[in-house]
Design a protein around this motif. Sequence first.
Motif, PDB file in Angstrom:
ATOM      1  N   LEU A   1      14.387  55.476 -49.566  1.00  0.00           N
ATOM      2  CA  LEU A   1      12.957  55.194 -49.701  1.00  0.00           C
ATOM      3  C   LEU A   1      12.716  53.851 -50.379  1.00  0.00           C
ATOM      4  CD1 LEU A   1      11.247  58.539 -50.787  1.00  0.00           C
ATOM      5  CD2 LEU A   1      11.054  57.367 -48.593  1.00  0.00           C
TER       6      LEU A   1
ATOM      7  N   SER B   1       8.351  59.166 -53.476  1.00  0.00           N
ATOM      8  CA  SER B   1       9.355  60.229 -53.425  1.00  0.00           C
ATOM      9  C   SER B   1       9.066  61.120 -52.228  1.00  0.00           C
ATOM     10  CB  SER B   1       9.343  61.048 -54.718  1.00  0.00           C
ATOM     11  OG  SER B   1       8.082  61.673 -54.889  1.00  0.00           O
ATOM     12  N   GLN B   2      10.139  61.645 -51.631  1.00  0.00           N
ATOM     13  CA  GLN B   2       9.952  62.430 -50.419  1.00  0.00           C
ATOM     14  C   GLN B   2      11.195  63.244 -50.091  1.00  0.00           C
ATOM     15  OE1 GLN B   2       8.631  60.087 -47.083  1.00  0.00           O
ATOM     16  NE2 GLN B   2       8.878  61.753 -45.621  1.00  0.00           N
TER      17      GLN B   2
ATOM     18  N   GLN C   1      15.245  52.413 -46.034  1.00  0.00           N
ATOM     19  CA  GLN C   1      14.214  51.384 -46.057  1.00  0.00           C
ATOM     20  C   GLN C   1      14.285  50.441 -47.268  1.00  0.00           C
ATOM     21  OE1 GLN C   1      11.983  51.038 -43.360  1.00  0.00           O
ATOM     22  NE2 GLN C   1      13.555  52.435 -42.578  1.00  0.00           N
TER      23      GLN C   1
ATOM     24  N   ASP D   1      13.780  59.230 -54.247  1.00  0.00           N
ATOM     25  CA  ASP D   1      12.620  58.661 -54.923  1.00  0.00           C
ATOM     26  C   ASP D   1      13.003  57.275 -55.425  1.00  0.00           C
ATOM     27  OD1 ASP D   1      14.130  59.030 -57.227  1.00  0.00           O
ATOM     28  OD2 ASP D   1      12.978  60.769 -57.921  1.00  0.00           O
TER      29      ASP D   1
END
Length: 208
Positions: free
Chosen positions: A83, A87-88, A102, A193
């Motif tokens: 990322l 956060s994911q 990314q 995150d």
Amino acid sequence: MKMLVAQKTLLLLCVGVSLAQDSNTAEKLKNIEERLRVTEETLEELKKENQVLRTFTKASSDKLKSIQAENKAKKVAFSVGLLASGSQSFGPFDTRKTLLYQKIFTNVGNAYDPNTGTFTAPVNGVYFFRFYVHAHTPNQMAVSLHKNDQLQCSVYSLKPESNANGSNGVVLSLQKGDEVYTQLWENSWVFDDGNSYTSFSGFLLFPV
């Protein structure tokens, strides 16, 4: 009578001088023509030498550009996080998904493409790759590293009782154009995150 003889003698002298001058002029013209011929031949030789020098210079320039491009291609290293911000959690999916990292820490040689999540070898060589994965309990965590369509190594945790972390690495012999990427297994999760728990790195050890 004496005057007539003198006049004839003077006339003969004038004719002789004129003939001598004509002879000298012809000789001078002949010398000039010879020098012009030699000059033209010299110019032709110089043109040939100049063409040879141009060809040699172009060949040297092309060789230098080739060496510079090859040396540039030998400088290969990348390190990326999943990322860029926030956060994911990713997953689960019904099929395996290539992870798109990314956050670019470094991408020397631009061999890693964040649009596809794929590293493409710019030169034949031996490369080192490592990836780190993080997931939250109780989700299954499973990620593999692939060379082209072939699985190379993986990390796996079925149902972690606490947060799961895993890493793996491998040294691969690659041909120019070979692709290396990581895939999230079906029915699996990963999390990332700002701390970049999930990441992917690699670099060229040496060309072959």
